[in-house]
Enzyme design. Structure first.
Site, PDB file in Angstrom:
ATOM      1  N   GLU A 281      -4.851  -8.234  -0.642  1.00 11.29           N
ATOM      2  CA  GLU A 281      -5.500  -8.181   0.674  1.00 11.29           C
ATOM      3  C   GLU A 281      -6.999  -8.041   0.483  1.00 11.29           C
ATOM      4  O   GLU A 281      -7.459  -7.240  -0.344  1.00 11.29           O
ATOM      5  CB  GLU A 281      -5.007  -6.999   1.514  1.00 11.29           C
ATOM      6  CG  GLU A 281      -3.665  -7.181   2.152  1.00 11.29           C
ATOM      7  CD  GLU A 281      -3.337  -6.037   3.127  1.00 11.29           C
ATOM      8  OE1 GLU A 281      -4.298  -5.413   3.655  1.00 11.29           O
ATOM      9  OE2 GLU A 281      -2.150  -5.773   3.330  1.00 11.29           O
TER      10      GLU A 281
ATOM     11  N   GLU B  23       0.813  -1.222   0.000  1.00  5.46           N
ATOM     12  CA  GLU B  23       0.000   0.000   0.000  1.00  5.46           C
ATOM     13  C   GLU B  23       0.847   1.274   0.000  1.00  5.46           C
ATOM     14  O   GLU B  23       0.841   2.049   0.961  1.00  5.46           O
ATOM     15  CB  GLU B  23      -0.967  -0.016   1.187  1.00  5.46           C
ATOM     16  CG  GLU B  23      -1.950  -1.171   1.106  1.00  5.46           C
ATOM     17  CD  GLU B  23      -3.059  -1.112   2.139  1.00  5.46           C
ATOM     18  OE1 GLU B  23      -3.027  -0.239   3.022  1.00  5.46           O
ATOM     19  OE2 GLU B  23      -3.979  -1.953   2.057  1.00  5.46           O
TER      20      GLU B  23
END
Length: 775
Positions: free
Chosen positions: A528, A291
Site C-alpha cells: 500500500e 496491517e
C-alpha cells in the site's frame, strides 16, 4: 538422468507443468524480429510470461528468466463495506449483509479491467474481508460471494492481469471502527455490539459515514488502542497466554480457548477461500492479513500508550481507562489535538461513558465482566471509585512462566507457518505468500530464515505520515520516519518537488533495504502507498487543479522506482465520488472517480483508447513508463514526469555462483546481486510506454549498441528492446524521449527557489563587512 545445477532446477520449477527444460523465448533465436511476439509488456497472463511467474532471489521472474517489475493497484477500498451497508442503521442486521458486487458488479468488470490494462497497472492486490466470506455466522460461508470472486478473478488473464488476494482488516472489524472480521467474532468473545460506541470501546463515527470534518479527521487509527480492537487482537494472537480463562462454546457445543476458536475459524475460512480461488491462473498468491496489530501484547504500561508508536488524537484512554469504560464506569480521559512541531499534544480532559453503559454482554462468556478484570489484571476500588492496576507488566511477560514475550517470535511467525500450510494444502504449493510487519515498523531482525515460509514475498506499506495526518501537502515535506527514529530535525526537512522526491526515496529505500537485511534476498512489494485526493481542504474538487496531488504522487512513485520495487497503489475505487470519497472513515484516496468517467456506452475497451482515461485524476503522475520484463537485472530507472523522458540501465547476469564481493556490506537497492541468476532464455526486454505519452509524438531511443534493435508499438503500449547478444556482466542503457518535447515543468528545490536571494544577501553582507572594515 541429466544433472542440473540448483539455479537450473529453480528455473525448471517455474516453467509450465511437465516441462523438463527451460522455456526458450522466441527472441533467443538469431533470426527473431524485434517485437514479433503477440504479447505486451504489462501482460502477466500465461501467454505473456511463458507459463507462470516465479521468484528468484529478490526478483520476480517469468518462465524465460526475465526479471518482472510488477506494479498495480489495490482493488478496492469499496471492498471494506457491503453493498447494502446503511450508515444510519449500522450495526443492525450484520448477518444479512452481502459483498457480492465488491469491488464492482460483474457486468462492469470488463470496463474496469480494461482501464487498468490501459494504465499499465496490471498487478492487483485484490481485497477480501473475513466478514464478506463468513458474515452470517461461524462456519456459514457465503457461497454466492465466493462464486462471484471466482468469476471476477477468472477474467484477469484475459486482460493480462494477475493478483494476490489480500485478507483486509483495519482495527479488527467494521464493528470496532474499521473493517475485516465479522460481527459474531466480537459477540462470541462477549462484546455487546450496540454498546461499543457509548462505552468508549470503539469509535464508530467513521464507518457510519463520518470522518470528513476536521474534528473527526484521522481518528480511526486510534481504534487500535481502544478496548474492542485491542482485546480482539490480543485474544486472537495470544489468548492462550493472556486470556486462558475465557472459553468459547461453539455452535456444536464444543468448548475451547478463545485463541483456538478465533484462529481455527480464521484458518477454516481461509481454506474455503483458497480452495475457491487456488486453481485460477490470475491468482499469483495470497496475503494472510492486512496491517496486523499486536493489541495489548508487549504493552509496557497500562497507564499510557507509547506516543512514538501509537497515534494520539481526540480521546485517548489508556488501557486501564479503557477497561474501566468498558465495565460501565464513567472515566476522565485525555483529549489530544493537532499541534506543531509535535503532531499532537494533550490539551484537555473529558468524561466518557457518563451513561455507565457496559461493553460486555451479561449472557456472554465473561458473564458481563471485563475480560481483563476476570484475569486479575486490574480491579475497581469502590471506595475511591477508580481503577487499580494489579499486574502492570501483564502483557509483557507470560503470566504463568514470567518469561518475556515478543509478539513477532512467539505469536506472529508461528501462525504464518500454520496459515501457509493450510492455504497451500487447499490450493497449490506454487502459490506465493505475501506477509507484512506491523505498519510503520521496519522488518524485524528476528525474521530469520527458519521463520520464513517458502516462496515468501515481503509486502510492507508506506505512506507519508505527515500528509496522512494533516491531509495537506505543499513545498515543505518532513521525514517522519527519520524523526521517529532520532534523526536530527534539520536533516528531516525538505523543500520543493525535488526535495519531496529525495525525502520519499530515502524512506522507501530504508524500508526495502531493511527487508533485504533481515530476510535475505526475498522479493519486496510495497503493498500500500497512496495520496489523499482531498488534501489541502479539498480545494482540487472546486478548482480542478490537482497540482499538489500530482506532485506528491510523482515524488512517491519516483522513490519506488529508485528502490527498484513493485507496488500496488491505494487505491482504485469504482465507487469513489468527490463528496463521499471512498466512503469509509472519511478517506478519499482513489485517483479514479466514477462520477467523472464516461458512461459505459461511450467507452472503447481497447488499451490504446483514451476514452478510458475519463474519470482518472493525476494520470500524468500515475501512468508512466516502466521496465516490465527485463532480459537482465535492473540497475537504475529514472523517469522525469516534467519532460516524459526516462533512462533505464540493466545488466546481463552471471549464472555462476555468487562471488564473495557481492556479500560485502549491507544489502543495497542500487547494487543488486548479479551472480547466481537463472539462465536467460530471452534477448528481448519489454518496457511499458503509455500511449497517452506517445500519441502524436515521435519516440526517440538512444544508447543502444549498433546491432541492438527496438520497436515501439503504440497499440500494445510496449517498447521492445532486442539485444544482439547476452554477455554476462555487460551493462546496457537506454534513454527514451519524445518529440516534439513538452514544455518542461519546473522541478524546484530550496536552492532554485531561494538560492538567488541567499546569494544576493550574502554579497550585500560581505560588501557591508568590507565597507565597515575599511572605515
Amino acid at each position: 538422468m541429466t544433472s542440473v545445477t540448483p539455479s537450473e532446477a529453480s528455473f525448471i520449477l517455474i516453467g509450465p507443468e511437465g516441462s523438463q527444460k527451460p522455456r526458450r523465448h522466441p527472441s533467443s533465436d538469431p533470426s527473431y524480429v524485434v517485437g514479433s511476439t503477440p504479447s505486451y509488456a504489462h501482460d502477466w497472463s500465461p501467454n505473456g510470461v511463458g507459463g507462470k511467474i516465479g521468484t528468484h532471489g529478490r526478483n520476480f521472474v517469468d518462465a524465460y528468466g526475465r526479471v518482472c517489475s510488477l506494479r498495480g493497484v489495490n482493488l478496492s477500498g469499496s471492498s471494506k463495506t457491503p453493498v447494502n451497508h446503511l450508515h444510519e442503521e449500522f450495526p443492525a442486521s450484520h448477518r444479512e449483509v452481502t459483498f457480492v458486487g465488491r469491488p464492482f458488479p460483474l457486468e462492469e468488470a470488463h470496463e474496469h479491467l480494461s482501464r487498468l490494462r490501459r494504465w499499465g497497472l496490471t498487478f492487483v492486490r485484490f481485497l477480501v474481508t473475513w466478514e464478506a466470506v463468513e458474515h452470517e455466522g461461524h462456519g456459514i460461508y457465503d457461497t454466492e460471494y465466493l462464486e462471484y470472486l471466482h468469476s471476477v478473478l477468472s477474467l484477469f488473464p484475459l486482460y493480462g492481469l494477475t493478483a494476490f488476494v489480500s485478507l483486509h482488516q483495519d482495527v479488527w472489524s467494521r464493528y470496532s471502527g474499521g473493517s475485516g472480521a465479522p460481527a459474531w467474532t466480537l459477540e462470541m468473545v462477549g462484546f455487546d455490539l450496540h454498546a461499543l460506541e457509548d462505552s468508549g470501546a470503539a469509535w464508530l463515527t467513521g464507518v457510519k459515514g463520518g470522518g470528513h470534518v476536521e474534528a473527526e479527521r484521522g481518528i480511526w487509527p486510534c481504534g487500535y488502542q481502544k478496548l474492542a480492537a485491542a482485546t480482539m487482537a490480543t485474544c486472537f494472537w495470544a489468548g492462550d497466554t493472556f486470556a486462558p480463562n475465557l472459553r468459547i462454546k461453539t455452535r456444536e457445543g464444543q468448548e475451547m480457548s478463545v485463541q483456538q476458536f478465533l484462529q481455527n475459524a480464521f484458518l477454516d475460512m481461509w481454506e474455503v477461500l483458497a480452495r475457491t480461488l487456488g486453481d485460477l491462473e490470475g491468482v499469483l498468491g495470497f496475503e494472510m492479513m492486512n496491517e496486523p496489530h499486536r493489541g495489548y501484547i508487549d504493552l509496557p504500561s497500562l497507564h499510557a500508550f507509547d506516543y512514538n508508536t501509537d497515534l494520539h488524537l481526540s480521546h485517548v484512554p489508556s488501557a486501564l481507562q479503557s477497561f474501566m469504560l468498558g465495565s460501565g464506569h464513567p472515566t476522565t480521559v485525555g483529549v489530544w489535538t493537532r499541534s506543531f512541531p509535535l503532531p499532537t499534544r494533550l490539551t484537555s480532559q473529558s468524561v466518557l461513558n457518563s451513561s455507565s453503559r457496559k461493553a460486555w454482554r451479561e449472557d456472554g462468556p465473561t458473564g458481563g465482566k471485563d475480560i481483563w478484570e476476570m484475569h486479575g489484571v486490574w480491579g475497581y476500588d469502590t471506595v475511591k471509585k477508580d481503577g487499580v492496576v494489579l499486574r502492570e507488566s501483564y502483557f509483557v511477560k507470560d503470566p504463568m512462566s514470567g518469561k518475556k514475550v515478543d509478539w513477532y517470535t512467539d505469536f506472529y511467525y508461528p501462525f504464518i507457518h500454520r496459515w501457509t500450510n493450510r492455504v497451500r494444502s487447499a490450493s497449490s504449493s506454487e502459490k506465493h505468500v505475501f506477509v507484512e510487519p506491523i505498519p510503520n515498523e521496519f522488518c524485524p531482525e528476528s525474521w530469520t530464515t527458519e521463520r520464513q515460509p517458502s516462496s515468501m514475498v515481503y509486502a510492507p506499506h508506506w505512506y507519508d505520515l505527515r500528509v496522512l495526518f494533516d491531509k495537506a501537502h505543499g513545498e515543505f515535506s518532513v521525514n517522519v520516519q527519520g524523526l521517529s527514529r532520532g534523526m536530527f530535525p534539520l536533516k528531516a526537512f525538505y523543500w520543493g518537488h525535488r526535495g519531496a522526491r529525495d525525502n520519499f526515496s530515502l524512506q522507501l529505500r530504508n524500508i526495502v533495504e531493511a527487508g533485504y537485511k533481515s530476510l535475505g534476498e526475498k522479493p519486496v512489494i510495497i503493498g500500500e502507498c497512496g495520496v489523499p485526493m482531498d488534501m489541502n481542504k479539498g480545494q482540487a474538487f472546486k478548482t480542478d487543479d490537482w497540482k499538489w496531488q500530482s506532485r506528491m504522487m510523482d515524488a512517491m512513485i519516483t522513490g519506488l522506482e529508485r528502490s527498484l520495487v513493485g507496488f500496488t497503489l491505494w487505491n482504485y475505487n469504482p465507487e469513489n465520488d468527490d463528496k463521499r470519497g471512498d466512503d469509509w472513515n472519511g478517506e478519499n484516496f482513489s485517483w479514479f472517480s466514477r462520477t467523472r468517467a464516461l458512461p459505459a456506452s461511450e467507452l472503447s475497451l481497447d488499451q490504446n483508447s483514451a476514452t478510458l482515461d475519463r474519470g482518472g485524476r493525476i494520470l500524468e503522475s500515475v501512468v508512466r513508463p516502466y521496465p516490465a520484463k527485463t532480459a537482465g537485472i535492473p540497475l537504475r530507472f529514472e523517469y522525469e514526469m516534467a519532460t516524459g523522458e526516462f533512462t533505464y540501465e540493466w545488466a546481463v547476469p552471471f549464472t555462476s555462483a555468487v562471488e564473495e564481493s557481492e556479500h560485502d556490506g549491507a544489502p543495497s537497492v542500487v547494487h543488486p546481486p548479479l551472480h547466481g541468476h537463472l539462465p536467460l532464455a530471452a534477448r528481448e526486454t519489454e518496457i511499458f510506454v503509455p500511449s497517452m505519452l506517445t500519441h502524436g509524438r515521435k519516440v526517440v531511443v538512444r544508447g543502444l549498441g549498433p546491432e541492438d534493435k527496438y520497436l515501439y508499438d503504440e497499440n500494445r503500449q510496449t517498447l521492445f528492446v532486442l539485444l544482439d547478444s547476452l554477455v554476462p556482466g555487460m551493462v546496457h542503457k537506454v534513454t527514451v524521449s519524445f518529440g516534439p518535447p513538452r514544455v518542461p515543468l519546473e522541478v524546484n528545490d530550496f536552492w532554485s527557489d531561494f538560492g538567488g536571494r541567499i546569494f544576493t544577501a550574502s554579497i550585500a553582507f560581505i560588501a557591508f563587512l568590507i565597507f565597515w572594515a575599511s572605515r
